[in-house]
Design a protein around this motif. Structure first.
Motif, PDB file in Angstrom:
ATOM      1  N   THR A 449     -50.287  97.504  39.870  1.00 11.27           N
ATOM      2  CA  THR A 449     -50.646  96.077  39.776  1.00 11.27           C
ATOM      3  C   THR A 449     -50.503  95.573  38.339  1.00 11.27           C
ATOM      4  N   ILE A 450     -50.262  94.284  38.234  1.00  8.18           N
ATOM      5  CA  ILE A 450     -50.027  93.666  36.926  1.00  8.18           C
ATOM      6  C   ILE A 450     -51.280  93.713  36.060  1.00  8.18           C
ATOM      7  N   GLN A 451     -52.471  93.625  36.680  1.00  6.11           N
ATOM      8  CA  GLN A 451     -53.701  93.637  35.888  1.00  6.11           C
ATOM      9  C   GLN A 451     -53.886  94.971  35.183  1.00  6.11           C
ATOM     10  N   VAL A 452     -53.616  96.064  35.892  1.00  3.49           N
ATOM     11  CA  VAL A 452     -53.752  97.385  35.267  1.00  3.49           C
ATOM     12  C   VAL A 452     -52.692  97.570  34.190  1.00  3.49           C
ATOM     13  N   LEU A 453     -51.485  97.073  34.431  1.00  6.99           N
ATOM     14  CA  LEU A 453     -50.445  97.159  33.407  1.00  6.99           C
ATOM     15  C   LEU A 453     -50.867  96.419  32.141  1.00  6.99           C
ATOM     16  N   LEU A 454     -51.446  95.243  32.303  1.00 10.96           N
ATOM     17  CA  LEU A 454     -51.926  94.498  31.129  1.00 10.96           C
ATOM     18  C   LEU A 454     -53.008  95.275  30.398  1.00 10.96           C
ATOM     19  N   ASP A 455     -53.895  95.910  31.169  1.00 16.03           N
ATOM     20  CA  ASP A 455     -54.931  96.736  30.541  1.00 16.03           C
ATOM     21  C   ASP A 455     -54.306  97.852  29.707  1.00 16.03           C
ATOM     22  N   ARG A 456     -53.238  98.435  30.203  1.00 18.30           N
ATOM     23  CA  ARG A 456     -52.600  99.546  29.475  1.00 18.30           C
ATOM     24  C   ARG A 456     -51.869  99.045  28.232  1.00 18.30           C
ATOM     25  N   LEU A 457     -51.312  97.860  28.303  1.00 16.71           N
ATOM     26  CA  LEU A 457     -50.712  97.279  27.097  1.00 16.71           C
ATOM     27  C   LEU A 457     -51.780  96.978  26.052  1.00 16.71           C
ATOM     28  N   VAL A 458     -52.926  96.511  26.524  1.00 13.58           N
ATOM     29  CA  VAL A 458     -54.034  96.243  25.601  1.00 13.58           C
ATOM     30  C   VAL A 458     -54.518  97.537  24.962  1.00 13.58           C
ATOM     31  N   LEU A 459     -54.598  98.618  25.765  1.00 16.60           N
ATOM     32  CA  LEU A 459     -55.000  99.916  25.214  1.00 16.60           C
ATOM     33  C   LEU A 459     -54.052 100.364  24.104  1.00 16.60           C
ATOM     34  N   ARG A 460     -52.779 100.024  24.259  1.00 17.62           N
ATOM     35  CA  ARG A 460     -51.793 100.395  23.236  1.00 17.62           C
ATOM     36  C   ARG A 460     -51.737  99.378  22.096  1.00 17.62           C
ATOM     37  N   ARG A 461     -52.598  98.344  22.175  1.00 14.29           N
ATOM     38  CA  ARG A 461     -52.679  97.291  21.154  1.00 14.29           C
ATOM     39  C   ARG A 461     -51.391  96.487  21.074  1.00 14.29           C
ATOM     40  N   LEU A 462     -50.725  96.352  22.200  1.00 12.24           N
ATOM     41  CA  LEU A 462     -49.503  95.545  22.287  1.00 12.24           C
ATOM     42  C   LEU A 462     -49.878  94.150  22.783  1.00 12.24           C
ATOM     43  N   TYR A 463     -50.720  93.473  22.007  1.00 15.19           N
ATOM     44  CA  TYR A 463     -51.259  92.181  22.435  1.00 15.19           C
ATOM     45  C   TYR A 463     -50.195  91.093  22.583  1.00 15.19           C
ATOM     46  N   PRO A 464     -49.232  90.965  21.645  1.00 12.78           N
ATOM     47  CA  PRO A 464     -48.222  89.901  21.820  1.00 12.78           C
ATOM     48  C   PRO A 464     -47.421  90.050  23.105  1.00 12.78           C
ATOM     49  N   LEU A 465     -47.009  91.281  23.419  1.00 20.83           N
ATOM     50  CA  LEU A 465     -46.248  91.488  24.646  1.00 20.83           C
ATOM     51  C   LEU A 465     -47.093  91.169  25.872  1.00 20.83           C
ATOM     52  N   ALA A 466     -48.346  91.590  25.868  1.00 24.10           N
ATOM     53  CA  ALA A 466     -49.233  91.310  27.010  1.00 24.10           C
ATOM     54  C   ALA A 466     -49.391  89.812  27.214  1.00 24.10           C
ATOM     55  N   ILE A 467     -49.547  89.063  26.115  1.00 22.69           N
ATOM     56  CA  ILE A 467     -49.709  87.609  26.222  1.00 22.69           C
ATOM     57  C   ILE A 467     -48.417  86.968  26.729  1.00 22.69           C
ATOM     58  N   GLN A 468     -47.264  87.441  26.241  1.00 24.35           N
ATOM     59  CA  GLN A 468     -45.990  86.907  26.714  1.00 24.35           C
ATOM     60  C   GLN A 468     -45.813  87.138  28.214  1.00 24.35           C
ATOM     61  N   ILE A 469     -46.219  88.304  28.691  1.00 24.20           N
ATOM     62  CA  ILE A 469     -46.119  88.588  30.129  1.00 24.20           C
ATOM     63  C   ILE A 469     -47.024  87.651  30.922  1.00 24.20           C
ATOM     64  N   CYS A 470     -48.245  87.449  30.436  1.00 23.26           N
ATOM     65  CA  CYS A 470     -49.175  86.542  31.129  1.00 23.26           C
ATOM     66  C   CYS A 470     -48.613  85.126  31.203  1.00 23.26           C
ATOM     67  N   GLU A 471     -48.076  84.667  30.094  1.00 24.36           N
ATOM     68  CA  GLU A 471     -47.528  83.309  30.078  1.00 24.36           C
ATOM     69  C   GLU A 471     -46.281  83.220  30.952  1.00 24.36           C
ATOM     70  N   TYR A 472     -45.462  84.268  30.931  1.00 23.23           N
ATOM     71  CA  TYR A 472     -44.243  84.249  31.744  1.00 23.23           C
ATOM     72  C   TYR A 472     -44.572  84.250  33.239  1.00 23.23           C
ATOM     73  N   LEU A 473     -45.565  85.035  33.640  1.00 22.35           N
ATOM     74  CA  LEU A 473     -45.958  85.110  35.048  1.00 22.35           C
ATOM     75  C   LEU A 473     -46.933  84.009  35.447  1.00 22.35           C
ATOM     76  N   ARG A 474     -47.348  83.211  34.443  1.00 23.83           N
ATOM     77  CA  ARG A 474     -48.279  82.094  34.672  1.00 23.83           C
ATOM     78  C   ARG A 474     -49.571  82.563  35.338  1.00 23.83           C
ATOM     79  N   LEU A 475     -50.121  83.613  34.793  1.00 23.88           N
ATOM     80  CA  LEU A 475     -51.392  84.120  35.314  1.00 23.88           C
ATOM     81  C   LEU A 475     -52.520  83.196  34.884  1.00 23.88           C
TER      82      LEU A 475
END
Length: 839
Positions: A449-475
């Protein structure tokens, strides 16, 4: 197309398997994989390596280093191991690294090597030491299973909610089993172990011997066992070189394969695709990799260097010092499109699109062939599905272009699946990048699921990429950007090389009033990192006082918490802080704090009125509030004291306080009450009955009712009761007693200060018309008519009204002329009115 299928390997007649490279590993390993404890997390997770200096053949000359890498080989963390010998490593479902030590203590580390917590597997494990351990995953979480030196098993199915279970003893087990694993059946964790030719299944209650159905004869030992990713299937490797595959319940056999190799494999894992009927097992030796299933032949690969297998939902990851590869069954959609000489609709559509780009008329021929078979919709769907299973972006684009081309010739093809696949592939390609290193497949991505993927990006401190994905998917912001920004802020407060002012300003500039972000949670993280001043600055941005105050109290900033609670206007919040302050400060400091906060002081007084009266008294004394202190003593005289002496003493204190407050009226009234109490006590002693706590009027009335009129009159003189009030009291009491003779004597004792109409009214209230008529004749002229009407003498009342020539009285009499007997009286009044008008 022939070139594309060059790495496809058939397993039997119905399935193909392919192995492709995920990354070229550039990690600088100082040790061979065989000399390290290795753990790799599923779903494209990180890899942990710990050189194993505790092996018996090697001496522990230096402390080992625990290293954590991404799946692409980029270093995430490295720390010198300073704790005890480690037996096993494993990753939890939350991507926390579990390090099981020989003494049974499990150390938990984060993705970046930060220590989280530790727990013990029990005293028995500590005493007998750990021989082997397994980290496993269930629907409840991640579990740990331990084999001790006493050859007993202990496990916990969820390390987040640690509940240890000691498994039953295996009869006759004198040495470690040749192999063992954990199973999950009916939502309960079990242990399957092999002792020679026998298999035993341990559950929480018993140890039972089990036999795989259809096992080839001659087995004297099981060398390896593997359970599938979903815990539904089991594979057993025997010393005869046979691999038995069946259900994990050991009730059904799927197939059996003779690999003609009797040496125990290094690893054996399942390689299966969701919803596929094919079942295959991957077996690894030092330099050989074999894929076996329900087919007479196997697929074999040569391993050039030490490799490690990581079972996944839909395949197996294989990494070594130089490469990271993925082995899986070719999905059906890809097989139908790319298989040599395939005439599947998806294959024809892909060819049609390629010919269209070449501006060839063959494109029309392919397209017509698909349309004539009515399979254009199926062709588009096949291309979309196959694009999801492709790892190379160029192949994804080729398939999606074909699907887009086919959609142009369909009237009602829903675009949702195509758009969603484009979005998913863009996300997958972004996270598969070498610098990100999360090689998820499409099936894994959907399962995760996308929510768990975002959590894993956050764990890796990849905040810009996580935010770009959220905005792209319009979450939604609360689920996407807001949550990620909150995690970023919590990480930001841990940067101790930046000043509190700069951190607080940066967080506020970035977050602002973003919905779903709690500044109090960020402040709590800052406080947990020892940055109290930063936490206070962050709380200034928190709009909800209910979130500010508890954290301020936790930080022992109680006075600031009180100010915030008062500003909020929430009385419950203020009371919470006041009770906390009361327990925290000494009495004097507490009262001084209250004096500086009038609202808090007022609320605390209200609290004390119901809960702590002595504290309320001290507050009044400290503030020299004599008026309230007097009122307090009066309440205390009635609430607490039962003895007259005590109550009088309390009233005396109240009178003194009122005098100090210059409230002479209250002081005099209090003194009168003291006199009345003493008199009432004396009356009770002399006359009996109950007098104490009666009002002055009730005391007079009680005396009259008891036949002590003289005493009542004396009491009235002592307390200066006006004559009118005394007459009313005696009149009412004698009427209630129906002592008409005494009432008549009383009425004649002297001229009534209240007149005689009340006598008439009281007698009529007691339904005594006879007595009422006695007093009606004595009523004065101005009230004569009303008195006569009360006793029912309408005719005489009319005569008096006519004599007085009072229109109001005439109207009053007329209102009482209701019956036939009063008709003459009514006519009389009308004639008197007429004569008065003539005059």
């Amino acid at each position: 197309m022939d070139c594309y299928t060059a790495n496809w390997n058939p397993l039997g007649d119905s399935a193909f398997y392919r192995k492709y490279e995920l990354y070229s590993m550039d990690w600088d390993l100082k040790e061979e994989l065989r000399d390290c404890l290795v753990a790799a997390a599923p779903y494209g997770g990180p890899i942990a390596l710990l050189r194993n200096p505790w092996r018996k053949e090697k001496a522990a000359s230096v402390r080992p280093v625990l290293e954590i890498y991404s799946a692409s080989g980029l270093p995430l963390a490295s720390l010198l191991w300073k704790s005890g010998p480690v037996v096993s490593l494993g990753w939890s479902a939350e991507e926390e690294l579990l390090c099981v030590q020989e003494d049974g203590v499990v150390l938990v580390y984060g993705l970046h090597g930060d220590f989280r917590r530790h727990f013990s597997m029990g005293n028995e494990v500590l005493q007998n030491r750990v021989l082997d351990a397994r980290i496993f995953h269930t629907e409840f979480g991640s579990g740990v299973a331990i084999l001790t030196g006493a050859h007993r098993f202990t496990l916990s199915a969820n390390v987040g909610d640690l509940k240890l279970r000691r498994m039953p003893e295996v009869p006759g087990l004198q040495s470690a089993p040749s192999c063992w694993t954990t199973l999950c059946q009916d939502r309960v964790a079990h242990i399957l172990l092999a002792v020679g030719p026998d298999l035993y299944l341990l559950d929480h209650a018993a140890c039972s011997a089990v036999t795989p159905p259809g096992l080839a004869p001659g087995v004297s030992s099981f060398l390896q066992m593997a359970v599938s990713f979903t815990y539904r299937h089991l594979a057993l490797f025997t010393d005869t070189g046979y691999i038995w595959m069946g259900t994990a319940s050991l009730k059904e056999k799927l197939c059996e394969f003779n690999c003609n190799i009797r040496a125990p494999p290094k690893q054996m894992v399942w390689c299966s695709r969701p919803r596929s009927k094919e079942r295959a097992v991957v077996v690894a030796w030092e330099r050989r990799l074999m894929v076996v299933g329900d087919a007479p032949e196997s697929i074999q690969f040569v391993l050039d260097e030490d490799s490690y297998l990581v079972p996944e939902l839909d395949g197996v990851r294989i990494f070594s010092r130089s490469t990271h590869e993925f082995l899986h069954e070719v999905p059906v959609a890809s097989e139908e499109i790319f298989k040599i000489a395939s005439m599947a609709p998806g294959a024809l559509l892909l060819e049609a699109q390629k010919e269209y780009e070449k501006e060839s008329q063959k494109a029309d021929e392919y397209l017509r062939e698909i349309q004539e078979l009515g399979q254009l919709t199926q062709a588009v769907q096949q291309c979309i599905e196959a694009a999801g299973h492709e790892h190379r972006p160029d192949m994804q684009k080729s398939l999606l272009r074909a699907a887009s081309f086919g959609k142009c010739f369909l009237d009602r093809f829903p675009p949702d699946s195509f758009v969603r696949m484009c979005q998913d592939l863009r996300v997958l390609n972004a996270i598969r990048d070498y610098h990100i290193g999360i090689p998820l497949t499409y099936s894994q991505y959907k399962q995760l699921t996308i929510q768990v993927l975002l959590d894993r990006l956050v764990l890796r401190r990849l905040y810009p990429l996580a935010i770009q994905i959220c905005e792209y998917l319009r979450l939604p912001e609360v689920q996407g950007v807001s949550r990620i920004l909150a995690h970023w802020a919590c990480y930001k407060v841990q940067q101790k090389d930046v000043s509190d002012e700069d951190v607080a300003r940066a967080i506020n500039q970035k977050l602002g009033d973003t919905p779903g972000v709690s500044y109090s949670d960020i402040a709590a993280r800052a406080y947990g990192c020892g940055r109290t001043e930063l936490a206070i600055k962050l709380l200034e941005y928190e709009p909800r006082s209910g979130e500010q105050v508890p954290l301020l109290l936790k930080m022992k900033r109680s006075k600031l918490a009180l100010s915030k609670a008062i500003e909020s206007g929430d009385t419950d919040l203020v009371f919470t802080v006041l009770l906390h302050l009361k327990n925290e400060l000494n009495r004097g400091d507490f009262f001084m704090t209250l004096r500086n906060q009038p609202m808090a002081l007022s609320l605390y007084r209200q609290f004390c009125k119901h809960q702590e009266l002595e504290t309320l008294k001290d507050l009044y004394n400290q503030d020299d509030n004599h008026q309230e202190l007097g009122s307090f003593h009066i309440r205390a005289s009635y609430a607490a004291e039962e003895r007259i002496e005590g109550r009088v003493a309390a009233l005396q204190s109240a009178a003194d306080a009122f005098y100090k407050a210059k409230n002479e009226f209250a002081a005099k009234a209090t003194e009168d009450q003291m006199r009345l109490l003493r008199l009432q006590r004396r009356l009770e002693d002399e006359l009996g009955g109950r007098f104490v706590d009666l009002s002055l009027h009730d005391t007079v009335t009680t005396l009259v009712l008891g036949g002590h009129s003289k005493r009542a009159e004396q009491l009235a003189r002592d307390f200066r009761i006006p004559d009118k009030r005394l007459w009313w009291l005696k009149l009412t009491a004698l009427a209630d007693l129906e002592d008409w003779e005494e009432l008549e004597k009383f009425s004649k004792s002297k001229k009534s200060p209240i007149g005689y109409l009340p006598f008439v009214e009281i007698c009529m209230k007691q339904h005594n018309k006879y007595e009422a008529k006695k007093y009606a004749s004595r009523v004065g002229p101005e009230q004569k008519v009303k008195a006569l009407l009360l006793v029912g003498d309408v005719a005489q009342a009319a005569d008096v009204a006519i004599e007085h020539r009072n229109e109001a009285e005439l109207t009053l009499v007329l209102s009482h002329c209701t019956g036939a007997t009063d008709a003459a009286t009514a006519d009389k009044i009308q004639r008197a009115r007429a004569q008065a008008q003539k005059k």
